[in-house]
Write a protein that holds these residues in place. Structure first.
Motif: not given
Length: 245
Positions: A126, A134, A137
């Motif tokens: 990522h 990450y 997200e």
């Protein structure tokens, strides 16, 4: 088992103790061992603990299977060595020694994998996001995915499909006796079946018991406000989506 057939000398394989098998039987025995994810091929003779050496195994295994056996054995030996620099792929059994601690990515060389993963959180790579960024997200995308699915379900709950021509349409006002704009078939907005007239609906005055008319099933309501349905769906949407936040 073994076939015990007479075969030419160039069609046999031998374990380390000298027990002889035809190539077909040796291959079948190897398939059993490989099915148990073993990296050595044991002799099929009862009581024998010997194995087939690689020089014999190559005679009855196909090239891809033999190469896969060697790779699996190498991975097993690496893991058993307990090396600090050994890194395992989180998506398959491949492992390799990585000396550079600054490299945060692991590039799997497994022929059926080839994934690039993060050495810290074991997820797919990522970069340039940190592991925490990450993770956030992913959570955000998961919520958006849930919201999108619920919105689609809300739309589908309002759309009706003509039982005759399959034209899709929805109503914004009026009673629950709907007419297809394409073929003019009448249908019930509530139960979605084809109907003939208003006899399908309960037309009792407000506050009065529903008409029975000796029916085996309940009559559908003649009038349901679609805006009320939408409000109920929106309420369900917020309850459902909040569970994922």
């Amino acid at each position: 088992g073994c076939c015990f057939d007479d075969v030419p000398a160039n069609r046999i394989a031998m374990c380390e103790e000298g027990h002889i098998f035809c190539l077909s039987c040796s291959r079948r025995g190897a398939e059993v061992e490989l099915g148990y994810r073993r990296t050595v091929l044991k002799c099929m003779t009862a009581g024998c603990t010997a194995v087939f050496p690689d020089s014999e195994a190559v005679l009855f295994l196909s090239k891809p299977v033999f190469e896969g056996l060697l790779r699996a054995r190498q991975q097993s030996e690496l893991k058993m060595a307990g090396l600090d620099s050994l890194v395992e792929c989180p998506f398959c059994s491949y492992a390799a020694i990585v000396e550079n601690d600054e490299d945060k990515e692991f590039r799997c060389q497994g022929p059926k994998c080839r994934k690039v993963s993060c050495r810290l959180c074991k997820a797919l790579t990522h970069i340039p996001l940190s592991c925490e960024e990450y993770r956030k997200e992913l959570e955000k995308n998961n919520v958006l995915s849930v919201q999108h699915k619920v919105e689609e379900e809300m739309s589908q709950a309002l759309i009706r499909e003509c039982p005759k021509c399959k034209t899709r349409f929805f109503k914004t006002e009026g009673c629950n006796k709907m007419t297809c704009p394409q073929c003019h078939t009448h249908m019930c907005y509530v139960c979605k079946i084809k109907i003939k007239d208003y006899s399908h609906f309960d037309q009792s005055p407000a506050g009065q018991p529903a008409q029975k008319k000796n029916r085996k099933y309940a009559l559908c309501l003649l009038s349901v406000d679609p805006q009320l349905i939408m409000q109920m769906l929106i309420y369900v949407f917020f309850i459902f989506s909040n569970e994922y936040q």
